[in-house]
Design a protein around this motif. Sequence first.
Motif, PDB file in Angstrom:
ATOM      1  N   LYS A 199       0.591  -0.677   0.074  1.00  0.00           N
ATOM      2  CA  LYS A 199       0.122  -0.451   0.051  1.00  0.00           C
ATOM      3  C   LYS A 199       1.065   1.282   0.153  1.00  0.00           C
TER       4      LYS A 199
ATOM      5  N   ASN B 219       2.107   5.426   0.983  1.00  0.00           N
ATOM      6  CA  ASN B 219       1.567   5.883   2.465  1.00  0.00           C
ATOM      7  C   ASN B 219       0.929   7.191   2.056  1.00  0.00           C
TER       8      ASN B 219
ATOM      9  N   PHE C 189      -9.299   2.948   7.771  1.00  0.00           N
ATOM     10  CA  PHE C 189      -7.787   2.551   7.500  1.00  0.00           C
ATOM     11  C   PHE C 189      -7.108   2.763   8.569  1.00  0.00           C
TER      12      PHE C 189
ATOM     13  N   TYR D  29      -3.027   0.045   7.385  1.00  0.00           N
ATOM     14  CA  TYR D  29      -2.244   1.193   7.602  1.00  0.00           C
ATOM     15  C   TYR D  29      -1.965   0.824   9.445  1.00  0.00           C
TER      16      TYR D  29
ATOM     17  N   THR E 140      -1.885   3.966  11.587  1.00  0.00           N
ATOM     18  CA  THR E 140      -2.434   5.535  11.359  1.00  0.00           C
ATOM     19  C   THR E 140      -2.025   6.381  12.566  1.00  0.00           C
TER      20      THR E 140
ATOM     21  N   PRO F 148       2.362   0.015   5.531  1.00  0.00           N
ATOM     22  CA  PRO F 148       1.727   1.761   5.324  1.00  0.00           C
ATOM     23  C   PRO F 148       1.490   2.664   6.202  1.00  0.00           C
ATOM     24  N   PHE F 149       2.106   3.734   6.344  1.00  0.00           N
ATOM     25  CA  PHE F 149       1.386   4.783   6.733  1.00  0.00           C
ATOM     26  C   PHE F 149       0.109   5.762   6.420  1.00  0.00           C
ATOM     27  N   LEU F 150      -0.540   6.055   7.838  1.00  0.00           N
ATOM     28  CA  LEU F 150      -1.162   7.488   7.490  1.00  0.00           C
ATOM     29  C   LEU F 150      -0.851   8.144   8.129  1.00  0.00           C
TER      30      LEU F 150
END
Length: 478
Positions: free
Chosen positions: A3, A5, A93, A98, A100, A159-161
């Motif tokens: 995913k 970011n 998310f 993710y 978060t 993956p990050f939000l």
Amino acid sequence: MKKKNILVIVTDQLTWRALPAYGNTYAKTPNIDRIADGGARFDSCYTPCPLCQPARTAFWSGIYPHETGVLSNGRAFPVSDLPESFPTLGSVFSAAGYETVHFGKRHDAGGLRGFTCAPEERIEVPAVSDAWPVNMDTFFDESTARQSVNYLETHGDAPFLMVADFVNPHNICGWVGAFKDEHTDIDPGVPLPELPENFEFDDIENRPVAVQYICCSHNRQAQAAAWKPETYRHYLAAYYHYLERADAHIGQVLDALAKRPDAEDTLLVFFADHGDSMAARGRTTKQVDFYEEVARVPFVFKGPGVEPRAEAIGGAPVSLLDLFPTLCGWAGLPVPEGLRGLDLSAALAGGSLPARPYVASEWHTEWGFTISPGRMIRDGRYKYTKYIEDGGEELYDLETDPYEKRNAAHDPAYCEALERMRGLYRQFLEETGDPFEGMEWKADRRWRSHPLGYHRHEGPSAPMVLGDAFPFPGQKKK
């Protein structure tokens, strides 16, 4: 496939008109420009409420303030957290895998559920001039920048939000308090900005009562009653200074991101929760009204899935409520049912904006000392507002009157436009179950008594008289 970011950068109290990306020639924001250059920005984006806590709860949850129940900043009008039954950007998310994380200003009444939120900490830094004092707003931002940079430097490849949520240029509110009433302006050592085209407010008798008496409901406007026009130029210089402080912190975050191997796989999003009056109509900060300076905000995207555009995306207006569904659409996640915004990801990729008849914004109260329920409806050309107190209406043709100098609600030439906008207003109430027309207003007669004109304000404002009984968190009741 891994995913991609998402890095969301938020500022507080930043109107779109203050930025070079939207045509400003005074401000220096090289780092915000880095996001806009090679990205896509929406020309006409509106906040769901021109006040911190209601706006933030709304855009993190994708629904209007009257649906979240968060209508104020608290104190004499306390609010409850967003019910757990409502989805939030963070919860969706996080469930999708993710990481978060949120750094900086919260003031979200539960809207940030699903994010791991770092503690809000102060790191004191000096003022660069006596003309521009700094307070906790700037101190919090110093910590937010450091926490954000540390995360980007140490985070792995999951993956990050991530949200970097800055307070400035909100420090301008403290500036008004520091230079309230009659005073000697301090030379900041820079050229002072010119006053805006709509600084003079010669149509005040033609505005709703709640707008006419903002000086009685808002401390900051009352504190500016004795200012001369030159002081408003100093106000603007200070506002741009605090904006430049925010921009410098944003630069630190962007630099840290650029060093990551996945920088090119990261979507950048930049916006503000609401704007600032910036001396329009002789006004400071924000309260009650929905004029362009306070309701219209920057909304910028850059990165994978975004077609760079030299010109802002115009046409139909958009809303900060579009943030949630747009990020879902961009990430390929299902958009939760019941969200009021639209998915703009196709427009970001080079397509057209989705069709919509209007966007809306709401006002209820800041602290509960006066209550002035209002609604704003904006279509592609016109803006309509209505207030409960006197049934006051406003209509602005933003093509011919972009500075909202003349309220056309009583102009026979605009009868057809007025009726059409009233129809959109009624459509909004019905579609969203808005109980607006049954709401009550509250303002003692003393807050509606002096001759019209903010410079004619007399005595203290309602918060000055009533505020001691409802202290801010951490303060003792007097």
